[in-house]
Design an enzyme around this catalytic site. Structure first.
Site, PDB file in Angstrom:
ATOM      1  N   SER A 415       0.935  -1.251  -0.013  1.00  0.00           N
ATOM      2  CA  SER A 415       0.130  -0.124  -0.190  1.00  0.00           C
ATOM      3  C   SER A 415       0.858   1.384  -0.164  1.00  0.00           C
ATOM      4  CB  SER A 415      -0.736   0.036   1.194  1.00  0.00           C
ATOM      5  OG  SER A 415      -1.447  -1.362   1.401  1.00  0.00           O
ATOM      6  N   CYS A 585      -6.859  -0.445   7.538  1.00  0.00           N
ATOM      7  CA  CYS A 585      -5.874  -0.976   6.722  1.00  0.00           C
ATOM      8  C   CYS A 585      -5.178  -2.026   7.478  1.00  0.00           C
ATOM      9  CB  CYS A 585      -5.199  -0.021   6.113  1.00  0.00           C
ATOM     10  SG  CYS A 585      -3.465  -0.744   5.058  1.00  0.00           S
ATOM     11  N   ASP A 630      -8.305  -1.937   3.199  1.00  0.00           N
ATOM     12  CA  ASP A 630      -7.183  -2.432   2.428  1.00  0.00           C
ATOM     13  C   ASP A 630      -6.305  -3.358   3.206  1.00  0.00           C
ATOM     14  OD1 ASP A 630      -5.029  -2.672   0.783  1.00  0.00           O
ATOM     15  OD2 ASP A 630      -4.246  -0.747   1.418  1.00  0.00           O
ATOM     16  N   TRP A 632      -4.864  -7.352   4.354  1.00  0.00           N
ATOM     17  CA  TRP A 632      -4.341  -8.611   3.555  1.00  0.00           C
ATOM     18  C   TRP A 632      -3.938  -9.612   4.777  1.00  0.00           C
ATOM     19  CZ3 TRP A 632      -1.994  -3.689   3.835  1.00  0.00           C
ATOM     20  CH2 TRP A 632      -1.289  -3.513   4.632  1.00  0.00           C
TER      21      TRP A 632
HETATM   22  C1  LIG Z   1      -3.330  -5.429  -1.299  1.00  0.00           C
HETATM   23  C2  LIG Z   1      -2.039  -5.710  -0.507  1.00  0.00           C
HETATM   24  C3  LIG Z   1      -1.327  -4.669   0.157  1.00  0.00           C
HETATM   25  C4  LIG Z   1      -0.400  -4.984   0.871  1.00  0.00           C
HETATM   26  N1  LIG Z   1       0.396  -4.038   1.590  1.00  0.00           N
HETATM   27  C5  LIG Z   1       1.526  -4.105   2.509  1.00  0.00           C
HETATM   28  C6  LIG Z   1       2.206  -3.198   3.084  1.00  0.00           C
HETATM   29  O1  LIG Z   1       1.805  -1.746   3.000  1.00  0.00           O
HETATM   30  N2  LIG Z   1       3.022  -3.350   3.819  1.00  0.00           N
HETATM   31  C7  LIG Z   1       3.536  -4.813   4.225  1.00  0.00           C
HETATM   32  O2  LIG Z   1       4.363  -4.761   5.031  1.00  0.00           O
HETATM   33  N3  LIG Z   1       2.899  -5.644   3.726  1.00  0.00           N
HETATM   34  C8  LIG Z   1       1.682  -5.410   2.593  1.00  0.00           C
HETATM   35  N4  LIG Z   1       1.299  -6.639   2.161  1.00  0.00           N
HETATM   36  C9  LIG Z   1       1.787  -7.989   2.177  1.00  0.00           C
HETATM   37  C10 LIG Z   1       2.804  -7.972   1.132  1.00  0.00           C
HETATM   38  O3  LIG Z   1       2.253  -7.888  -0.167  1.00  0.00           O
HETATM   39  C11 LIG Z   1       3.837  -9.399   1.435  1.00  0.00           C
HETATM   40  O4  LIG Z   1       2.746 -10.482   1.203  1.00  0.00           O
HETATM   41  C12 LIG Z   1       4.627  -9.225   2.360  1.00  0.00           C
HETATM   42  O5  LIG Z   1       5.439  -8.250   2.449  1.00  0.00           O
HETATM   43  C13 LIG Z   1       5.269 -10.525   2.657  1.00  0.00           C
HETATM   44  O6  LIG Z   1       5.987 -10.658   1.431  1.00  0.00           O
HETATM   45  P1  LIG Z   1       7.401 -11.590   1.395  1.00  0.00           P
HETATM   46  O7  LIG Z   1       7.837 -12.006  -0.217  1.00  0.00           O
HETATM   47  O8  LIG Z   1       8.486 -10.983   2.163  1.00  0.00           O
HETATM   48  O9  LIG Z   1       7.194 -12.904   2.090  1.00  0.00           O
HETATM   49  P2  LIG Z   1       6.837 -14.335   1.280  1.00  0.00           P
HETATM   50  O10 LIG Z   1       8.066 -14.990   0.805  1.00  0.00           O
HETATM   51  O11 LIG Z   1       5.674 -14.304   0.400  1.00  0.00           O
HETATM   52  O12 LIG Z   1       6.362 -15.051   2.760  1.00  0.00           O
HETATM   53  C14 LIG Z   1       5.214 -14.761   3.258  1.00  0.00           C
HETATM   54  C15 LIG Z   1       4.677 -16.007   3.732  1.00  0.00           C
HETATM   55  O13 LIG Z   1       5.398 -16.618   4.647  1.00  0.00           O
HETATM   56  C16 LIG Z   1       4.513 -17.515   5.612  1.00  0.00           C
HETATM   57  N5  LIG Z   1       4.838 -17.136   7.095  1.00  0.00           N
HETATM   58  C17 LIG Z   1       5.038 -15.623   7.336  1.00  0.00           C
HETATM   59  N6  LIG Z   1       5.427 -15.820   8.737  1.00  0.00           N
HETATM   60  C18 LIG Z   1       5.274 -16.904   9.041  1.00  0.00           C
HETATM   61  C19 LIG Z   1       5.365 -17.691  10.366  1.00  0.00           C
HETATM   62  N7  LIG Z   1       5.715 -17.107  11.510  1.00  0.00           N
HETATM   63  N8  LIG Z   1       5.099 -18.996  10.313  1.00  0.00           N
HETATM   64  C20 LIG Z   1       4.728 -19.712   9.394  1.00  0.00           C
HETATM   65  N9  LIG Z   1       4.726 -19.102   8.026  1.00  0.00           N
HETATM   66  C21 LIG Z   1       4.851 -18.016   8.045  1.00  0.00           C
HETATM   67  C22 LIG Z   1       3.134 -17.101   5.258  1.00  0.00           C
HETATM   68  O14 LIG Z   1       2.578 -18.247   4.515  1.00  0.00           O
HETATM   69  C23 LIG Z   1       3.131 -16.006   4.477  1.00  0.00           C
HETATM   70  O15 LIG Z   1       2.324 -15.897   3.415  1.00  0.00           O
HETATM   71  C24 LIG Z   1       0.023  -6.286   1.226  1.00  0.00           C
HETATM   72  C25 LIG Z   1      -0.367  -7.340   0.619  1.00  0.00           C
HETATM   73  C26 LIG Z   1      -1.580  -7.167  -0.199  1.00  0.00           C
HETATM   74  C27 LIG Z   1      -2.170  -8.080  -0.837  1.00  0.00           C
END
Ligand SMILES: Cc1cc2nc3c(=O)[nH]c(=O)nc-3n(C[C@H](O)[C@H](O)[C@H](O)COP(=O)(O)OP(=O)(O)OC[C@H]3O[C@@H](n4cnc5c(N)ncnc54)[C@H](O)[C@@H]3O)c2cc1C
Ligand SMILES: Cc1cc2nc3c(=O)[nH]c(=O)nc-3n(C[C@H](O)[C@H](O)[C@H](O)COP(=O)(O)O)c2cc1C
Length: 633
Positions: A415, A585, A630, A632
């Site tokens: 966001s 949010c 908003d 997630w």
């Molecule tokens: C519309 C929208 C807006 C968003 N805005 C923001 C924002 O403003 N700021 C923000 O920080 N994020 C936001 N997100 C979330 C962001 O998109 C990512 O999903 C987030 O940053 C994680 O991405 P990553 O690739 O680092 O983690 P990934 O590699 O995708 O890993 C995340 C996954 O790890 C697993 N996981 C995480 N923690 C644990 C745990 N403790 N134990 C077991 N499994 C776990 C879960 O399955 C999780 O889905 C938003 C998401 C959406 C859909």
């Protein structure tokens, strides 16, 4: 190296040639290629597309021929003609987004369904599998809509709507539904399952030995060399390489890492509004990629193409080709999420230990034992593909087959934490780094957040491929309307943009209504992020009320919803008498629900409503665009 072979000369041309004009008639394509099953998908982050591909592939096991299809690429008005093909069936795998909205690629199809009341679909056999998440208000709204609408237009449902819940176990929902679905299809068409459970390859490997490296993809999402020669407009198929100009830690203490990044979009012609999302294409950790290469015993720098064996398919390759395995594993493939059961099923043939083979196949079955093994050994233990290969040493798949099976690495959304009125040339992100220890003792790191955390500022390699996704999370048209913003943790992101924008409007001499903020974090001295900015905004009367809930600074937990309830009278007045717009949010699973509940209680306690009246009241606010989320999970 695993099984390496190449295409016969005569097939090469066809596989490498880009299609000059795309076939938009799926009927003609099905007729030409002898297909009778078409699986349309409405997908934003690839899951519905994956399921569609699996169903299309399954068809072969039942003596039928299937193809997956993106509704955006075909004339959906042809659905009524599907009866021209004997024993034809249309399957729809539909994900839901936003406030019960379709995915981008299903928007036109959705509009078409809505607009064509006179369409006669009586010759159409169909079934729908819906993908959604129970934590959202409009659970599986899109799948439910398509299922009902097709029936209303006269189409024949040959198997019940399947509902997949991404908050539970979507994979299990899908395989349980699918197991009942195929026998129903066989019965309907009077065909018998062929019983052929063998693995069916969709792509054929070609190893390039003398290719000019200028023709090799190095991580581009769309056009070859698009990162070197950038051409607007920028979108999901042509991302802009924005330079990171600021990357700082926001929290003063604690073991988490909350960060603020600024992406420079100067010269890109990209426009955004407060409330929009920025999508970022991340890169996998090179240490993970190297380990995969080691475990598989392969040279990752071989240049390859994976060419679709179905020459009529619109999708020539699973990811941009030619490329190297290293690039594919670094930029194009998801190597960190637990693999789905179909991947395990297909890989089982490469396990030399019969016990491993049996377990992998069991996990892909819908038997209670298999389901529980998959849940415990893969999902609960958060095993990614590398962990599986390490913990099953007898499993040695050829890398090309693995690359065919792994899903695409998806863009991550953030966001936007800035206003273009104040920052026309930069986009701010507020994010928390994902890092956790699994039951097997491994440390898993979030792909995008770990990669962003390590981004250097203004230097070589400090760029981020990004594009903007428009949202409906918008400040009221009239600045004089009050706004109530609720965003604990990184949920504060869009409100940093809103606050900047309200401040800017004030500076322009506009009448700006009350601006109320509810923020929450753990400790005042640890993770009260943007404290200075928020307190300045309060001092300058841009924020007319700043409420901060420190959840762990006292014995009992205090959250934003508790502060909301404390201010119930003035909050109710703003909503009921002054036309306030409410924005929420952050976390969808708990926070958004608890906050909604607090609003019900306020409507009951101050507005004198019953619970039914209160829920109707909030629903009406949503319909009028005065209660926006908003969120997630
Ligand atoms: C519309 C929208 C807006 C968003 N805005 C923001 C924002 O403003 N700021 C923000 O920080 N994020 C936001 N997100 C979330 C962001 O998109 C990512 O999903 C987030 O940053 C994680 O991405 P990553 O690739 O680092 O983690 P990934 O590699 O995708 O890993 C995340 C996954 O790890 C697993 N996981 C995480 N923690 C644990 C745990 N403790 N134990 C077991 N499994 C776990 C879960 O399955 C999780 O889905 C938003 C998401 C959406 C859909
Ligand atoms: C921002 C966002 C909004 C969502 N909105 C809804 C929703 O309103 N209703 C629902 O049932 N699921 C919702 N979901 C869940 C998705 O539909 C679900 O995760 C689905 O599996 C995604 O499929 P895809 O990967 O093919 O896009 C939402 C997910 C996200 C990330």
């Amino acid at each position: 190296m695993g099984c390496v072979f190449s295409l016969p000369e005569d097939k090469r041309d066809v596989a490498e040639r880009a299609p000059s004009t795309r076939e938009t008639s799926f009927i003609e394509k099905m007729k030409k290629t002898g297909k009778n099953i078409i699986v349309f998908y409405g997908s934003q982050t690839g899951t519905a597309e994956e399921f569609a591909n699996r169903l299309a592939k399954d068809a072969q096991r039942y003596g039928m021929k299937g193809m997956a299809a993106d509704p955006e690429e075909y004339s959906m008005g042809e659905l009524s003609r599907l009866s021209e093909i004997p024993n034809a069936l249309a399957i729809f795998c539909m994900a839901t987004y936003g406030e019960g909205d379709p995915t981008d690629n299903a928007q036109d199809f959705y509009d078409w369904l809505q607009e064509n009341d006179d369409e006669d679909l009586s010759g159409l056999n169909f079934t729908v599998f819906a993908l959604g998440n129970k934590t959202y208000e409009h659970y599986n709204a899109m799948g439910k809509y398509v299922d009902k609408r097709l029936e209303d237009l006269g189409a024949k449902r040959i198997f019940d709507l399947g509902l997949g819940d991404d908050d539970g176990n979507l994979e299990e929902d899908f395989i349980s539904w699918r197991e009942q679905f195929w026998p129903a299809v066989c019965e309907h068409f009077g065909v018998e399952a062929s019983g052929d459970e063998s693995s069916i390859r969709q792509y054929e490997l070609k190893v390039h030995t003398d290719l000019n490296m200028n023709k090799v993809y190095t991580g581009e999402i769309g056009r070859l060399k698009s990162f070197e020669v950038q051409k607007p407009p920028f979108d999901s198929k042509n991302p802009f390489l924005a330079t990171v100009t600021v990357n700082r830690r926001l929290n003063k203490g604690g073991d988490r890492h909350l960060m603020h990044l600024e992406l420079d979009i100067t010269g890109s012609k990209i426009r955004y509004e407060s409330g929009d999302h920025v999508a970022v294409f991340p890169t996998n950790d090179s240490a993970l990629v190297n380990k995969l290469g080691e475990v598989l015993g392969v040279d990752l720098d071989v240049v390859i193409s994976l060419n679709n064996l179905d020459e009529e398919s619109n999708k020539k390759h699973p990811f941009p080709c030619p490329t190297t395995y290293r690039t594919a594993l670094t930029h194009y493939l998801d190597i960190t999420n637990p693999p789905r059961t179909n991947v395990l099923y297909e890989l089982a043939q490469y396990a030399s230990d019969p016990k491993d083979q049996e377990n992998m196949r069991k996990m892909a079955s819908s038997s209670p034992e298999g389901k529980s093994l998959y849940q415990n050994w893969v999902l609960d233990a958060c095993r990614n593909i590398l962990a599986i290969l390490e913990d099953m040493p007898s499993l040695k798949p050829p890398i090309d087959h693995l690359c065919e099976l792994l899903p695409r690495l998806q863009a991550r959304y953030y966001s936007i934490a800035s206003s273009s009125k104040v920052h026309p040339n930069s986009i701010h992100i507020c994010a928390v780094v994902v890092e956790y220890q699994t039951k097997t003792g491994r440390v898993n790191k979030g792909v995008a957040t770990s990669w962003l955390k390590n981004k250097l500022v203004n230097g070589h390699k400090s760029t981020v491929p990004m594009y903007i996704r428009k949202s409906q999370f918008r400040l009221p048209f009239k600045a004089s309307n009050p706004v109530i913003m609720i965003g604990p943790g990184t949920g504060i992101a869009p409100f940093m943009g809103f606050i900047q924008e309200r401040g800017w409007l004030k500076q322009q001499g506009k009448e700006v209504g009350e601006t109320v903020m509810f923020f929450g974090c753990r400790h005042k001295n640890e993770d009260y992020i943007y404290q200075e900015e928020l307190e300045d905004a309060e001092k300058n009367k841009v924020l007319t009320q700043l409420n901060v809930a420190f959840s762990r600074d006292q014995e009992h937990k205090v959250y934003v919803q508790h502060h909301l309830k404390k201010s119930k009278e003035p909050i109710w007045k703003l909503i009921h008498s002054e036309n306030a717009h409410i924005y929420i949010c952050g976390d969808a699973r708990n926070m958004a629900k608890d906050v909604q509940l607090a609003f019900y209680e306020i409507a009951e306690e101050v507005g004198g409503m019953t619970r039914t009246q209160a829920t109707d009241y909030v629903k009406k606010l949503m319909t009028k665009g005065r209660y926006s989320q908003d969120v997630w999970s």
